[in-house]
Design an enzyme around this catalytic site. Structure first.
Site, PDB file in Angstrom:
ATOM      1  N   GLN A 224      -6.764 -13.141   1.151  1.00  0.00           N
ATOM      2  CA  GLN A 224      -5.826 -11.960   1.637  1.00  0.00           C
ATOM      3  C   GLN A 224      -4.551 -11.930   0.925  1.00  0.00           C
ATOM      4  O   GLN A 224      -3.590 -11.283   0.974  1.00  0.00           O
ATOM      5  CB  GLN A 224      -5.652 -11.921   2.778  1.00  0.00           C
ATOM      6  CG  GLN A 224      -4.955 -13.043   3.649  1.00  0.00           C
ATOM      7  CD  GLN A 224      -5.011 -13.090   5.190  1.00  0.00           C
ATOM      8  OE1 GLN A 224      -5.933 -13.570   5.617  1.00  0.00           O
ATOM      9  NE2 GLN A 224      -4.040 -12.695   5.563  1.00  0.00           N
TER      10      GLN A 224
ATOM     11  N   CYS B 262      -5.914 -10.415   7.636  1.00  0.00           N
ATOM     12  CA  CYS B 262      -6.838 -11.209   8.303  1.00  0.00           C
ATOM     13  C   CYS B 262      -7.967 -10.656   8.721  1.00  0.00           C
ATOM     14  O   CYS B 262      -9.242 -10.675   8.613  1.00  0.00           O
ATOM     15  CB  CYS B 262      -6.303 -12.673   8.607  1.00  0.00           C
ATOM     16  SG  CYS B 262      -5.699 -12.328  10.427  1.00  0.00           S
TER      17      CYS B 262
ATOM     18  N   HIS C 243      -4.471 -15.237  14.135  1.00  0.00           N
ATOM     19  CA  HIS C 243      -5.347 -15.229  13.001  1.00  0.00           C
ATOM     20  C   HIS C 243      -6.912 -15.004  13.316  1.00  0.00           C
ATOM     21  O   HIS C 243      -7.000 -15.405  14.160  1.00  0.00           O
ATOM     22  CB  HIS C 243      -5.191 -16.494  11.979  1.00  0.00           C
ATOM     23  CG  HIS C 243      -5.955 -16.473  10.766  1.00  0.00           C
ATOM     24  ND1 HIS C 243      -5.279 -15.568   9.745  1.00  0.00           N
ATOM     25  CD2 HIS C 243      -6.790 -17.349  10.003  1.00  0.00           C
ATOM     26  CE1 HIS C 243      -5.856 -15.687   8.573  1.00  0.00           C
ATOM     27  NE2 HIS C 243      -6.896 -16.770   8.722  1.00  0.00           N
TER      28      HIS C 243
ATOM     29  N   ASN D 142     -12.707 -18.423   6.062  1.00  0.00           N
ATOM     30  CA  ASN D 142     -11.175 -17.990   6.121  1.00  0.00           C
ATOM     31  C   ASN D 142     -11.088 -17.031   5.005  1.00  0.00           C
ATOM     32  O   ASN D 142     -12.114 -16.952   4.154  1.00  0.00           O
ATOM     33  CB  ASN D 142     -10.261 -19.372   5.704  1.00  0.00           C
ATOM     34  CG  ASN D 142      -9.105 -19.079   6.502  1.00  0.00           C
ATOM     35  OD1 ASN D 142      -8.572 -17.860   6.913  1.00  0.00           O
ATOM     36  ND2 ASN D 142      -8.158 -20.154   6.804  1.00  0.00           N
TER      37      ASN D 142
END
Length: 451
Positions: A71, A77, A371, A392
């Site tokens: 990102q 996210c 997040h 992630n």
């Protein structure tokens, strides 16, 4: 009731400072900590070697065999995690291992829709003073990148999705600060004009015209920064078996429907709101938490953390990744890609008790969902979860090429939300989804946006 104390009567005195300095100098542990921390980063001193050395990264169930996304300097996210969930299906249907959806495409429409959502909220709150807490909050939180599962679902259902090549990243999609700043100025100026017009008794048609004028300006700014979103995709590809397929021209809605099977309407957000005044088994919502006027409301079902674990484990073991939201920063080693509730011993470094439980952290503003990521694996022993594998969206530097390990102790303390199929819930919890949710104020911690 005791007499109110005046702050000006309680200044720190020179005698007090002298005493504190003397106590510090006489404390050999404190002096040792000073010697260490003044020359070394705190986390390198506080890391718990026992936890670090004892943390395995192997999983009994692991779904990922693809590359992570990035990102970059944006707070997308929640969109990245949602698109990573969708692409887990798309890559199988397409037989393309490293397929990616465009992350720029949904962000464009999120910004455009969020501008309209803000302007309509300003009209709705125009009878409040400019320094009203809600009005101030709406202006302060304007045009951030963060979001929630329901907000991504609303975007996908209205606008579909496209492959990354159809709307690739731009400088501003990967680094949103300048674009967001200009949009905030534009919208705040429009807010003042709208509030003035309401104060002068403007008719609805005049207000609508002012909104549409501003939306046109937002559209122009977004298109300059992010490019023009495609209305169709002329799609053809070569899969991993070297087979060529031509699908032809598809709308973004058709593209999403053709290459994913996930029913977004079946998904519900389970949260662990630890505050005692919010009972488990009940729904919650947060006022003005959304991005599309008329889109899916952001509704949470408050449940025990163990149920979140059980349903996430069940989903992973059936082959489906899980979107989740957490407080990403505490007790994390980024290079090693590890989360554990006891990873850092700050109390030991300072000789000060810093402990707070989860409810206390939420109540005092110490913790909130910050997040969103994707569970792609889990380690289970005798039916119980021990650790989780996490995809992630911070690129492939660090951790296991961008995949992290979350020990189960961390899940308990810093996990807040998972999106799961509501059909996996008990009849009682499905019935609870039909009840009117408790409405929390816009600034409530459960309204935090993942970025």
């Amino acid at each position: 009731m005791s007499k109110a104390r005046r702050i000006t009567d309680k200044a720190i005195t020179s005698d007090q400072l002298s005493s504190l300095n003397g106590e510090f100098s006489a404390n050999s542990a404190a002096v040792l900590a000073q010697n260490a921390v003044t020359r070394t980063a705190l986390n390198d001193i506080a890391v718990n070697h026992r936890v670090l050395a004892g943390s395995s990264h192997s999983m009994s169930t692991r779904l990922d065999d693809w590359k992570v996304t990035n990102q970059k300097k944006s707070g997308r996210c929640w969109l990245f995690a949602a698109l990573n969930l969708l692409r887990a299906e798309a890559r199988q249907i397409l037989n393309v291992k490293n397929f990616e959806f465009s992350q720029n495409y949904p962000m464009y429409f999120d910004k455009l829709e969020r501008a309209n959502y803000y302007l309509q909220s300003i009209i709705e709150t125009a009878d409040r003073p400019l320094d009203d807490r809600l009005v101030t909050f709406l202006g302060d939180s304007l045009m951030g990148d963060g979001g929630q599962w329901n907000m991504s679902s609303s975007i996908f259902k209205k606008y579909g999705a496209v492959p990354q090549e159809a709307m690739p990243e731009t400088q501003s999609s990967s680094d949103t600060d300048q674009m967001n700043s200009r949009l905030k100025t534009l919208l705040r100026k429009a807010a003042l004009e709208l509030r003035s017009a309401v104060g002068k008794g403007a008719e609805e048609a005049e207000l609508d015209a002012l909104v549409q004028q501003t939306i046109a300006q937002v559209h122009k700014v977004l298109t300059i920064h992010l490019g023009t979103p495609p209305s169709t995709v002329d799609w053809q590809w070569i899969d991993d078996d070297k087979k060529f397929t031509r699908a032809g021209v598809l709308s973004p809605q058709e593209f999403l429907a053709k290459y994913t099977t996930l029913n977004l309407d079946d998904y519900v957000c389970l949260v662990d709101d630890p505050r005692s005044e919010h009972p488990k088994g009940k729904t919650l919502t947060v006022e003005y938490l959304g991005n599309i006027v008329g889109g899916d409301p952001t509704v949470y079902l408050n449940v025990d953390i163990q149920l979140m674990k059980d349903l996430a484990k069940e989903s992973l073991e059936s082959g489906a990744p899980v979107w989740f939201g957490c407080d990403v920063g505490p007790q994390m080693l980024r290079t090693e890609g590890l989360w554990d509730a006891e990873l850092f011993d700050y109390d030991g470094v300072y000789g000060v008790d810093l402990s707070l439980d989860k409810e206390q952290r939420v109540n005092i503003g110490e913790s909130a969902m910050t997040h969103a990521m994707l569970f792609t694996g889990v380690d289970v022993l005798d039916g119980g979860t021990r650790r989780w594998r996490v995809e992630n969206s911070w690129g492939d530097q660090g951790a296991d090429q961008g995949f992290y390990t979350m020990n189960d102790s961390w899940f308990d303390e810093y996990m807040f939300e998972v999106a799961v199929d509501k059909n996996k819930l008990s009849p009682e919890l499905r019935a609870a989804l039909e009840e009117a949710p408790r409405v929390l104020p816009a600034w409530d911690p459960m309204g935090a946006l993942a970025s």
